[in-house]
Scaffold this active site. Structure first.
Site, PDB file in Angstrom:
ATOM      1  N   VAL A 100       0.942  -0.690  -0.459  1.00 46.72           N
ATOM      2  CA  VAL A 100       0.883   0.748  -0.733  1.00 46.72           C
ATOM      3  C   VAL A 100      -0.308   1.033  -1.636  1.00 46.72           C
ATOM      4  O   VAL A 100      -0.536   0.342  -2.624  1.00 46.72           O
ATOM      5  CB  VAL A 100       2.198   1.215  -1.403  1.00 46.72           C
ATOM      6  CG1 VAL A 100       2.110   2.690  -1.774  1.00 46.72           C
ATOM      7  CG2 VAL A 100       3.383   0.951  -0.487  1.00 46.72           C
ATOM      8  N   ALA A 101      -1.079   2.074  -1.270  1.00 42.23           N
ATOM      9  CA  ALA A 101      -2.272   2.454  -2.045  1.00 42.23           C
ATOM     10  C   ALA A 101      -3.162   1.240  -2.285  1.00 42.23           C
ATOM     11  O   ALA A 101      -3.687   1.040  -3.375  1.00 42.23           O
ATOM     12  CB  ALA A 101      -1.869   3.096  -3.376  1.00 42.23           C
ATOM     13  N   GLY A 102      -3.352   0.446  -1.231  1.00 45.24           N
ATOM     14  CA  GLY A 102      -4.072  -0.809  -1.374  1.00 45.24           C
ATOM     15  C   GLY A 102      -5.367  -0.887  -0.601  1.00 45.24           C
ATOM     16  O   GLY A 102      -5.952  -1.962  -0.499  1.00 45.24           O
ATOM     17  N   GLY A 103      -5.823   0.212   0.008  1.00 41.89           N
ATOM     18  CA  GLY A 103      -7.046   0.168   0.784  1.00 41.89           C
ATOM     19  C   GLY A 103      -6.856  -0.407   2.174  1.00 41.89           C
ATOM     20  O   GLY A 103      -7.832  -0.787   2.820  1.00 41.89           O
ATOM     21  N   MET A 104      -5.598  -0.444   2.665  1.00 40.62           N
ATOM     22  CA  MET A 104      -5.336  -0.981   4.002  1.00 40.62           C
ATOM     23  C   MET A 104      -4.708   0.064   4.927  1.00 40.62           C
ATOM     24  O   MET A 104      -4.210  -0.266   6.005  1.00 40.62           O
ATOM     25  CB  MET A 104      -4.438  -2.216   3.916  1.00 40.62           C
ATOM     26  CG  MET A 104      -5.037  -3.332   3.082  1.00 40.62           C
ATOM     27  SD  MET A 104      -4.210  -4.917   3.272  1.00 40.62           S
ATOM     28  CE  MET A 104      -4.911  -5.472   4.846  1.00 40.62           C
ATOM     29  N   ALA A 105      -4.759   1.328   4.501  1.00 38.09           N
ATOM     30  CA  ALA A 105      -4.358   2.460   5.348  1.00 38.09           C
ATOM     31  C   ALA A 105      -2.895   2.404   5.762  1.00 38.09           C
ATOM     32  O   ALA A 105      -2.542   2.753   6.887  1.00 38.09           O
ATOM     33  CB  ALA A 105      -5.259   2.562   6.578  1.00 38.09           C
ATOM     34  N   GLY A 106      -2.009   2.011   4.833  1.00 38.10           N
ATOM     35  CA  GLY A 106      -0.592   1.995   5.148  1.00 38.10           C
ATOM     36  C   GLY A 106      -0.041   3.372   5.461  1.00 38.10           C
ATOM     37  O   GLY A 106       0.770   3.537   6.382  1.00 38.10           O
TER      38      GLY A 106
ATOM     39  N   LYS B  59      -5.179  -2.027   8.325  1.00 38.92           N
ATOM     40  CA  LYS B  59      -6.577  -2.162   8.733  1.00 38.92           C
ATOM     41  C   LYS B  59      -7.394  -2.785   7.614  1.00 38.92           C
ATOM     42  O   LYS B  59      -7.081  -2.701   6.421  1.00 38.92           O
ATOM     43  CB  LYS B  59      -7.177  -0.817   9.139  1.00 38.92           C
ATOM     44  CG  LYS B  59      -7.285   0.235   8.017  1.00 38.92           C
ATOM     45  CD  LYS B  59      -8.531   0.124   7.161  1.00 38.92           C
ATOM     46  CE  LYS B  59      -8.567   1.174   6.060  1.00 38.92           C
ATOM     47  NZ  LYS B  59      -9.603   0.931   5.039  1.00 38.92           N
TER      48      LYS B  59
ATOM     49  N   ALA C 101      -1.183   4.283   8.879  1.00 34.09           N
ATOM     50  CA  ALA C 101      -0.397   3.553   9.872  1.00 34.09           C
ATOM     51  C   ALA C 101       0.934   4.253  10.118  1.00 34.09           C
ATOM     52  O   ALA C 101       1.391   4.379  11.269  1.00 34.09           O
ATOM     53  CB  ALA C 101      -0.166   2.120   9.404  1.00 34.09           C
TER      54      ALA C 101
ATOM     55  N   ASP D 125      -8.368   7.802   8.606  1.00 38.49           N
ATOM     56  CA  ASP D 125      -8.009   6.500   9.161  1.00 38.49           C
ATOM     57  C   ASP D 125      -6.929   6.570  10.236  1.00 38.49           C
ATOM     58  O   ASP D 125      -6.630   5.556  10.882  1.00 38.49           O
ATOM     59  CB  ASP D 125      -7.519   5.561   8.044  1.00 38.49           C
ATOM     60  CG  ASP D 125      -8.618   5.175   7.072  1.00 38.49           C
ATOM     61  OD1 ASP D 125      -9.800   5.209   7.460  1.00 38.49           O
ATOM     62  OD2 ASP D 125      -8.290   4.828   5.916  1.00 38.49           O
TER      63      ASP D 125
END
Length: 310
Positions: A111-117, A19, A120, A152
């Site tokens: 991972v831990a990148g602000g993209m809600a892995g 996201k 997900a 999220d």
């Protein structure tokens, strides 16, 4: 006891998307320590695939894509997928049941990148295990369980483009007439989400309790105009992330100089994303940024939330 096998399949494969927060308005922390959010999520075409198979015990393994580099992953029992299994057993199975499945995650979301892995993966696990164990959980109940797992996770189930309130967990689909082209630049340095929020509190001690509303982004999405969306994008956490990592600000400036309509930190970072006028423009920006960055990805949105693969 194990979850009742019933008519469940031998294996279930689910895909879930990363996201981007097109708008992330943050309010002063509440009494419970959480920050109220007014946010607009968009699911984009970077995916994790999760396969859950029948087994006599419980295991979770993760395979990471080469572009993620050497990342720290949760140890046995600490993965959010373990929490999903425990929650489903506690709420949807007979008393005393224990989770049994072999879960394999193929991870390409930073991972831990602000993209809600992680969110997900949780959403994918909810869908996969519910189907594997033949629990037949109604959609509204799955969303309630998702909200218990993280702010999220409900959006990761819904996908598309959605407006989020509360901690971000109350999601409603929104009108989106665009097909949006993105460049995504991951960063293995990592930024702790709690640390970014704490730094935001330090930078903005007098922040209002009510977060900035998302209406400008909602209007731009309905227009389908990339220039309008670029002008409306907002991430209140960006100031804190860039203050902790000034190089992220330099990356954003460079991406915009190379032709992106707008660059910003994704969520709490450190991934940066760039909205471009078209897929062709995104490829040009990605090529330019690749001169100094090891990993530069392109993506489009919106895409579906967690869904079964054939």
């Amino acid at each position: 006891m194990r979850p009742d096998p019933g008519g469940r399949p031998g294996a279930v494969r689910v895909r879930s998307a990363a996201k981007i927060n097109l708008h992330l308005g943050v309010g002063a922390p509440r009494d419970d320590g959480f920050h109220p959010l007014d946010t607009v999520y968009q699911a984009v075409s970077l995916y994790d695939d999760l396969t859950a198979s029948r087994a006599d015990d419980w295991s979770v393994t993760t395979r990471t894509a080469v572009h993620l580099g050497d990342v720290a992953l949760p140890g046995p029992g600490d993965n959010i997928v373990d929490r999903v299994a425990e929650l489903l057993c506690a709420t949807r199975c007979d008393e005393g049941c224990r989770p049994t499945a072999r879960v394999e995650i193929d991870k390409t979301i930073p991972v831990a990148g602000g993209m809600a892995g992680g969110s997900a993966d949780a959403a994918a696990a909810l869908v996969a295990l519910d189907r594997l164990w033949d629990l037949r959980t109604p959609d509204d109940a799955l969303l309630d369980l998702a909200a218990q797992l993280g702010s999220d996770v409900p959006f990761a189930l819904v996908g598309g483009t959605a407006h989020g309130l509360g901690r971000g967990e109350v999601v409603t689909a929104v009108e989106d007439h665009g097909s949006w082209a993105w460049v995504v630049v991951p960063d293995t340095g990592g930024l702790s989400t709690p640390a970014v929020y704490r730094h935001w509190d330090t930078l903005f001690p007098d922040a209002p309790a009510t977060p900035a509303p998302a209406q400008p982004v909602l209007t731009a999405l309905a227009s389908g105009d990339p220039m309008a969306l670029a002008a409306a994008l907002r991430n209140d956490l960006e100031a804190a992330a860039v203050d902790l990592r000034p190089d992220l600000g330099e990356l954003i400036a460079r991406g915009e100089a190379e032709g992106a309509l707008r660059g910003m930190v994704s969520g709490s970072g450190p991934t940066c994303v760039f909205l471009c006028e078209s897929p062709e423009a995104a490829r040009d920006v990605a090529t330019a940024l690749s001169a100094t960055r090891d990993v530069v990805l392109t993506a489009h949105g919106p895409v579906a939330g967690a869904h079964l693969l054939g």
